[in-house]
Design a protein around this motif. Structure first.
Motif, PDB file in Angstrom:
ATOM      1  N   ALA A 107      89.267  50.736 -89.301  1.00  0.00           N
ATOM      2  CA  ALA A 107      90.093  51.628 -88.489  1.00  0.00           C
ATOM      3  C   ALA A 107      89.364  52.953 -88.255  1.00  0.00           C
ATOM      4  O   ALA A 107      89.285  53.452 -87.135  1.00  0.00           O
ATOM      5  N   LEU A 108      88.796  53.491 -89.339  1.00  0.00           N
ATOM      6  CA  LEU A 108      88.087  54.776 -89.229  1.00  0.00           C
ATOM      7  C   LEU A 108      86.910  54.684 -88.256  1.00  0.00           C
ATOM      8  O   LEU A 108      86.734  55.556 -87.396  1.00  0.00           O
ATOM      9  N   ASP A 109      86.123  53.625 -88.373  1.00  0.00           N
ATOM     10  CA  ASP A 109      84.960  53.471 -87.489  1.00  0.00           C
ATOM     11  C   ASP A 109      85.375  53.226 -86.040  1.00  0.00           C
ATOM     12  O   ASP A 109      84.673  53.638 -85.113  1.00  0.00           O
ATOM     13  N   ASN A 110      86.512  52.555 -85.839  1.00  0.00           N
ATOM     14  CA  ASN A 110      87.018  52.394 -84.482  1.00  0.00           C
ATOM     15  C   ASN A 110      87.343  53.739 -83.842  1.00  0.00           C
ATOM     16  O   ASN A 110      87.018  53.977 -82.680  1.00  0.00           O
ATOM     17  N   VAL A 111      87.960  54.616 -84.627  1.00  0.00           N
ATOM     18  CA  VAL A 111      88.307  55.946 -84.094  1.00  0.00           C
ATOM     19  C   VAL A 111      87.033  56.747 -83.824  1.00  0.00           C
ATOM     20  O   VAL A 111      86.934  57.486 -82.839  1.00  0.00           O
ATOM     21  N   ALA A 112      86.047  56.562 -84.707  1.00  0.00           N
ATOM     22  CA  ALA A 112      84.832  57.395 -84.644  1.00  0.00           C
ATOM     23  C   ALA A 112      83.847  56.957 -83.560  1.00  0.00           C
ATOM     24  O   ALA A 112      83.015  57.758 -83.123  1.00  0.00           O
ATOM     25  N   LEU A 113      83.950  55.702 -83.110  1.00  0.00           N
ATOM     26  CA  LEU A 113      82.917  55.171 -82.217  1.00  0.00           C
ATOM     27  C   LEU A 113      82.705  55.984 -80.930  1.00  0.00           C
ATOM     28  O   LEU A 113      81.572  56.303 -80.578  1.00  0.00           O
ATOM     29  N   PRO A 114      83.793  56.340 -80.210  1.00  0.00           N
ATOM     30  CA  PRO A 114      83.568  57.140 -78.996  1.00  0.00           C
ATOM     31  C   PRO A 114      82.892  58.479 -79.300  1.00  0.00           C
ATOM     32  O   PRO A 114      82.116  58.989 -78.488  1.00  0.00           O
ATOM     33  N   LEU A 115      83.162  59.023 -80.480  1.00  0.00           N
ATOM     34  CA  LEU A 115      82.549  60.314 -80.845  1.00  0.00           C
ATOM     35  C   LEU A 115      81.049  60.132 -81.083  1.00  0.00           C
ATOM     36  O   LEU A 115      80.249  61.012 -80.779  1.00  0.00           O
ATOM     37  N   TYR A 116      80.699  58.967 -81.623  1.00  0.00           N
ATOM     38  CA  TYR A 116      79.279  58.625 -81.795  1.00  0.00           C
ATOM     39  C   TYR A 116      78.582  58.620 -80.437  1.00  0.00           C
ATOM     40  O   TYR A 116      77.513  59.211 -80.255  1.00  0.00           O
ATOM     41  N   TYR A 117      79.234  57.946 -79.453  1.00  0.00           N
ATOM     42  CA  TYR A 117      78.614  57.874 -78.118  1.00  0.00           C
ATOM     43  C   TYR A 117      78.553  59.242 -77.456  1.00  0.00           C
ATOM     44  O   TYR A 117      77.744  59.470 -76.570  1.00  0.00           O
ATOM     45  N   GLN A 118      79.425  60.156 -77.902  1.00  0.00           N
ATOM     46  CA  GLN A 118      79.359  61.512 -77.353  1.00  0.00           C
ATOM     47  C   GLN A 118      78.343  62.380 -78.092  1.00  0.00           C
ATOM     48  O   GLN A 118      78.197  63.563 -77.797  1.00  0.00           O
ATOM     49  N   GLY A 119      77.692  61.793 -79.073  1.00  0.00           N
ATOM     50  CA  GLY A 119      76.612  62.506 -79.748  1.00  0.00           C
ATOM     51  C   GLY A 119      77.050  63.388 -80.909  1.00  0.00           C
ATOM     52  O   GLY A 119      76.271  64.235 -81.380  1.00  0.00           O
ATOM     53  N   MET A 120      78.272  63.193 -81.381  1.00  0.00           N
ATOM     54  CA  MET A 120      78.733  64.028 -82.490  1.00  0.00           C
ATOM     55  C   MET A 120      78.074  63.588 -83.792  1.00  0.00           C
ATOM     56  O   MET A 120      77.901  62.403 -84.050  1.00  0.00           O
ATOM     57  N   LYS A 121      77.727  64.559 -84.622  1.00  0.00           N
ATOM     58  CA  LYS A 121      77.089  64.268 -85.912  1.00  0.00           C
ATOM     59  C   LYS A 121      78.036  63.507 -86.839  1.00  0.00           C
ATOM     60  O   LYS A 121      79.246  63.702 -86.794  1.00  0.00           O
ATOM     61  N   ARG A 122      77.449  62.682 -87.701  1.00  0.00           N
ATOM     62  CA  ARG A 122      78.236  61.755 -88.513  1.00  0.00           C
ATOM     63  C   ARG A 122      79.316  62.455 -89.352  1.00  0.00           C
ATOM     64  O   ARG A 122      80.476  62.036 -89.353  1.00  0.00           O
ATOM     65  N   ALA A 123      78.958  63.520 -90.033  1.00  0.00           N
ATOM     66  CA  ALA A 123      79.919  64.172 -90.935  1.00  0.00           C
ATOM     67  C   ALA A 123      81.133  64.686 -90.149  1.00  0.00           C
ATOM     68  O   ALA A 123      82.282  64.467 -90.539  1.00  0.00           O
ATOM     69  N   GLU A 124      80.852  65.311 -89.011  1.00  0.00           N
ATOM     70  CA  GLU A 124      81.937  65.853 -88.194  1.00  0.00           C
ATOM     71  C   GLU A 124      82.800  64.730 -87.613  1.00  0.00           C
ATOM     72  O   GLU A 124      84.033  64.824 -87.564  1.00  0.00           O
TER      73      GLU A 124
END
Ligand code: ADP
Ligand code: MG
Length: 240
Positions: A107-124
């Motif tokens: 669930a967490l990684d699903n929420v985080a995936l679009p942020l990854y594609y937007q270039g956000m750093k992992r911790a944030e």
């Protein structure tokens, strides 16, 4: 007249046809409407009336044949795929009937995936995703995969994912279509809370009781708006 309320969506005389061989199906026949910042609007109509077609154009997933569309003051016209993707990321969050989660990710990684594609750093990315899972009441389920979650929980993950990019507008297409009625009301309660905080939300639905949980119902029939009215919002969950 001066108004300090931002016009979030302005569409004028929108037309859309689908070409099928020699034939063409005229689906949107001159749609006009505006949505102000902070509104919660239902686009209601029976199956085939053109709701998804309209929402896809508003979501920059498709383009109209005629008419104009302005999103938060920006004219949306002839965008190349890269610019459209940028605008989608910046302005829009999507919620679908079928959740569209990735099955092998938590669930967490699903929420985080679009942020990854937007270039956000992992911790944030992780911190923010966790905060949104908390917001939808699923902090305890962060490490679980979609197949370990109920339909309502899956839709909560999808809502957290849509919110995580802090979009100006949430676009939801039949978001309760796969859920039983009790769960649908719980999801609409969450949508109402998110709108209470000021987020602009458009909900496409063919269900009248879902539409009445918004503040304004735009009624679509055969590609034409036949009614557009403010309603007394039915709260999904009554305060006791
Ligand atoms: P709704 O969401 O209100 O059920 P849609 O916007 O999905 O309606 O569809 C409106 C009409 O357009 C329907 O008759 C549908 O069959 C047709 N349609 C939708 N998408 C396409 C497409 N990609 N190609 C051809 N026809 C389509
Ligand atoms: Mg549809």
């Amino acid at each position: 007249m001066y108004s300090n309320t931002t016009m979030m969506i302005e569409i004028k005389d929108l037309h859309k046809s689908y070409k099928m061989g020699k034939n063409s199906l005229h689906v949107l026949k001159g749609i006009n409407f505006n949505v102000k910042e902070g509104e919660l609007v239902a686009i209601m109509g029976s199956s085939g009336s053109g709701k998804s077609t309209l929402l896809n154009i508003l979501g920059m997933l498709d383009e109209a044949d005629e008419g104009s569309y302005t999103l938060d003051g920006v004219p949306i016209k002839n965008l190349n795929e890269k610019l459209a993707a940028q605008y989608r990321n910046k302005f829009l969050g999507f919620i679908f009937q079928s959740f569209n989660l990735i099955n092998y990710k938590s669930a967490l990684d699903n929420v985080a995936l679009p942020l990854y594609y937007q270039g956000m750093k992992r911790a944030e990315r992780m911190e923010r995703s966790m905060a949104y899972l908390e917001k939808v009441g699923l902090a305890k389920w962060a490490s679980h995969k979609p197949n370990e979650l109920s339909g309502g929980q899956k839709q909560r993950v999808a809502i957290a994912r849509a919110l995580a990019s802090d979009p100006k507008v949430l676009l939801a297409d039949e978001l309760t279509g796969a859920l039983d009625s009790t769960t649908s009301y719980e999801i609409m309660d969450l949508i109402q809370q998110i709108n209470d905080e000021g987020r602009t939300i458009l909900v496409v639905t063919h269900e009248e009781d879902i539409a009445h949980m918004t503040k304004r119902i735009v009624n679509l029939k055969d590609g034409v708006i036949i009614d557009d009215k403010f309603v007394n919002q039915v709260r999904a969950i009554q305060n006791v």
